[in-house]
Design an enzyme around this catalytic site. Structure first.
Site, PDB file in Angstrom:
ATOM      1  N   GLU A  59       0.832  -1.204   0.000  1.00 16.16           N
ATOM      2  CA  GLU A  59       0.000   0.000   0.000  1.00 16.16           C
ATOM      3  C   GLU A  59       0.868   1.257   0.000  1.00 16.16           C
ATOM      4  OE1 GLU A  59      -3.567   0.216   2.231  1.00 16.16           O
ATOM      5  OE2 GLU A  59      -3.536  -1.907   2.739  1.00 16.16           O
ATOM      6  N   ASP A  60       0.452   2.227  -0.797  1.00 14.06           N
ATOM      7  CA  ASP A  60       0.972   3.595  -0.742  1.00 14.06           C
ATOM      8  C   ASP A  60       2.487   3.701  -0.963  1.00 14.06           C
ATOM      9  OD1 ASP A  60      -1.628   3.715   0.142  1.00 14.06           O
ATOM     10  OD2 ASP A  60      -1.245   5.083   1.786  1.00 14.06           O
ATOM     11  N   CYS A  99      -6.315   4.608  -3.055  1.00 14.98           N
ATOM     12  CA  CYS A  99      -6.535   3.165  -3.094  1.00 14.98           C
ATOM     13  C   CYS A  99      -7.873   2.699  -3.660  1.00 14.98           C
ATOM     14  CB  CYS A  99      -6.320   2.568  -1.708  1.00 14.98           C
ATOM     15  SG  CYS A  99      -7.386   3.230  -0.420  1.00 14.98           S
ATOM     16  N   ASP A 278      -0.208  -0.211  -4.706  1.00 15.64           N
ATOM     17  CA  ASP A 278      -1.569   0.082  -5.174  1.00 15.64           C
ATOM     18  C   ASP A 278      -1.736   1.526  -5.655  1.00 15.64           C
ATOM     19  OD1 ASP A 278      -1.539   1.320  -2.681  1.00 15.64           O
ATOM     20  OD2 ASP A 278      -3.473   0.501  -2.044  1.00 15.64           O
ATOM     21  N   HIS A 279      -0.746   2.369  -5.452  1.00 19.49           N
ATOM     22  CA  HIS A 279      -0.632   3.722  -6.025  1.00 19.49           C
ATOM     23  C   HIS A 279       0.632   4.336  -5.454  1.00 19.49           C
ATOM     24  CE1 HIS A 279      -2.036   5.283  -2.171  1.00 19.49           C
ATOM     25  NE2 HIS A 279      -3.048   4.447  -2.252  1.00 19.49           N
TER      26      HIS A 279
END
Length: 561
Positions: A59-60, A99, A278-279
């Site tokens: 994540e992130d 997300c 995810d980004h």
């Protein structure tokens, strides 16, 4: 509501033993057994040819923080080993730099702006209230006809699909998507004869980890971290950057557990393993920004037998490409409604992506519609609401020490022109960057007359994409909801059944719906793909993204007690 479908049992009480009836039933059961054995044998032979596919999702995180993209600040042994065995994609992009909208494109192979999932967040499984300050409740957008979560196609082909454990697709997940979706979901929960697709999500490196892990041990000194030019060289900035690198070490440790399990099970060599973010990264000007820092993600793919291990791939990869690529790897033709292309596998696209399209709209309680397109060299950004700053006052982000520090420095006039540019309002209506000469997108060339043709070309490409993809961003969110939910949340119509020689056939009046079933007492819903045996009692219902599930139909078999 529950619909019951009964098969009446007929018993002749005048006979103690009906030999003819018994013979017929026994013959029928033997026939079913032989057919089942043949089908199972065929399935085993088919399944042995299908690759296991694993997703490891961070994540992130921006690509720029990892060794395979040139940053050696911290050693990540498990990821670096995976990179040696796999292929590093140098140009992989999230569709949205946050997300839930990004995950909606991952799971469907479609752009959030087409799905109606472009706002962060629409469906909120984490709180009763969604965005009360805007009057926006939690809801699942009514996605275009034909849209399904791509794991349905894998399940239909015989895959065991697990998700551990974050969903957050900006719509309510359907029961047809996963065999398991929980903190315990794992390929080990099923027999080893079935191919699997398993997703593992790692939240340790999420934006919130910057303040939640802020007092934990650091694995890198704040004095040694590189400072991007858009941030001031400040002790608090350095500390938060060091926390993020330390969280990457924690990520690497957790990810290593999964890789170890694959090797213990003898699955590593013959599995396809994806690692991606995810980004973009957790920081201001990263997450929620359409700059490279917010949309460019790390992406590794380890192929079977470590094919092309250690290589790099410069092709453009968008999140809309993930679903069709995985389906193609599994030998499944991607459905025509998907907007991405298969980059590998049996149905690999003949043409490569020429452009990457990204978008941003509502972030929590703040609305700012922006669209962007990048070519091999240039990035064009269109700001539809230039009067407001890029530095949206998002309450969640203000928990980060770095964000608090940047806000204070800007208010005090202590940021240089580069660092303060993100805060300035109004912002330009158009931005153009030469990514070859200006990778951090600091020098806006939109007014450069020499690049007038480049600007016009990218304007044309972007506006054509907006039109062709049926971008819903121009419509106010409440108007979309009123159009979708004229009479409230729609419900999938009930099921019908027909008994045939092949078994119990189920149909739904809503042909776009998926049908799921289970035997009484089972927790897991199976995906209906073919008529069910008449010797089984079961319950079933129809499901579709954005709709309430149909009423449950219960079938009582003739031969069951």
């Amino acid at each position: 509501m529950v619909f019951l479908a009964f098969k009446r049992k007929v018993v002749n009480f005048s006979l103690k033993y009906d030999s003819i009836g018994f013979y017929r039933i026994a013959t029928f059961l033997c026939f079913l057994f032989v057919v089942s054995c043949k089908e199972n044998s065929e399935k085993l032979n088919h399944n042995s040819l299908l690759p296991n596919i694993i997703w490891l999702v961070a994540e992130d995180q921006s690509a720029q923080f990892f060794a395979m993209y040139g940053d050696s600040t911290i050693v990540l042994p498990n990821l670096e080993s995976l990179a040696k065995d796999g292929v590093t994609f140098l140009n992989a992009y999230a569709t949205v730099p946050v997300c839930a909208p990004a995950r909606s494109s991952i799971i469907t192979g479609m752009y959030p702006t087409t799905l109606g999932t472009h706002n962060m967040r629409t469906y909120n499984a984490y709180a009763k209230a969604n965005q009360p300050e805007l009057g926006i409740p939690s809801y699942s957008p009514l996605v275009p006809n034909g849209t399904k979560m791509f794991t349905e196609y894998l399940r239909k082909a015989g895959y065991y699909c697990t998700n551990n454990s974050k969903e957050d697709y900006n719509f309510r997940s359907t029961l047809a998507a996963w065999d398991e979706s929980s903190a315990e979901a794992h390929w080990r929960n099923n027999d080893k004869k079935t191919p699997f697709f398993s997703v593992f999500n790692f939240g340790i490196c999420h934006e919130s980890g910057i303040w939640k892990q802020g007092n934990e041990a650091l694995f890198v000194s704040p004095d040694s971290v590189p400072i991007p030019p858009y941030f001031p060289d400040d002790p608090i900035i350095r500390k938060d950057l060091a926390v993020n690198y330390s969280n990457l070490k924690r990520l690497d440790d957790q990810l290593g557990i999964i890789l170890k399990q694959l090797k213990e099970d003898g699955l590593y060599d013959n599995s396809i393993i994806f690692f991606y973010g995810d980004h973009g990264g957790p920081f201001p000007r990263h997450k929620r920004a359409l700059y490279e820092t917010g949309t460019k993600v790390p992406m590794l793919v380890k192929f079977q037998k470590n094919r092309n291990g250690g290589a790099v791939d410069e092709r453009f990869m968008s999140f809309v490409d993930l679903a069709p690529t995985v389906l193609s790897m599994a030998g499944i033709l991607p459905p025509p409604h998907m907007q991405g292309i298969a980059l590998e596998g049996a149905f690999k696209a003949k043409k490569e992506n020429r452009y990457i399209f990204t978008s941003s709209d509502r972030f929590d309680g703040q609305v700012d519609r922006i669209r962007a397109v990048r070519s091999q060299r240039y990035k064009y950004i269109k700001n539809f609401n230039p009067v407001i700053s890029n530095a949206l006052p998002i309450a969640y982000r203000t928990q980060m020490p770095m964000m608090q520090r940047l806000d204070m420095l800007y208010k005090n006039g202590e940021l240089d022109s580069i660092s303060s540019n993100w805060f300035i309002a109004p912002k330009p209506e158009e931005e153009l960057y030469d990514l070859q000469e200006d990778p951090y997108e600091l020098n806006n060339l939109a007014q450069n007359t020499i690049l007038k043709d480049t600007l016009q070309k990218l304007q044309e490409v972007l506006y054509n994409w907006i039109k062709e993809s049926k971008d819903l961003g121009k419509y106010p969110e409440k108007d979309l909801m009123e159009n979708w939910f004229v009479n409230g949340i729609p419900k999938v119509q009930g099921l019908s059944l027909t008994e045939t020689d092949k078994g119990v056939a189920l149909t739904s009046d809503f042909h776009e719906a998926s049908i799921v079933w289970r035997t009484p007492g089972d927790q897991k819903w199976q995906l209906y793909t073919e008529p069910l045996p008449k010797i089984r009692t079961f319950e079933a219902k129809a499901v579709h993204i954005g709709y309430e599930d149909s009423a449950v139909l219960i079938y009582q078999c003739e031969f069951c007690d």
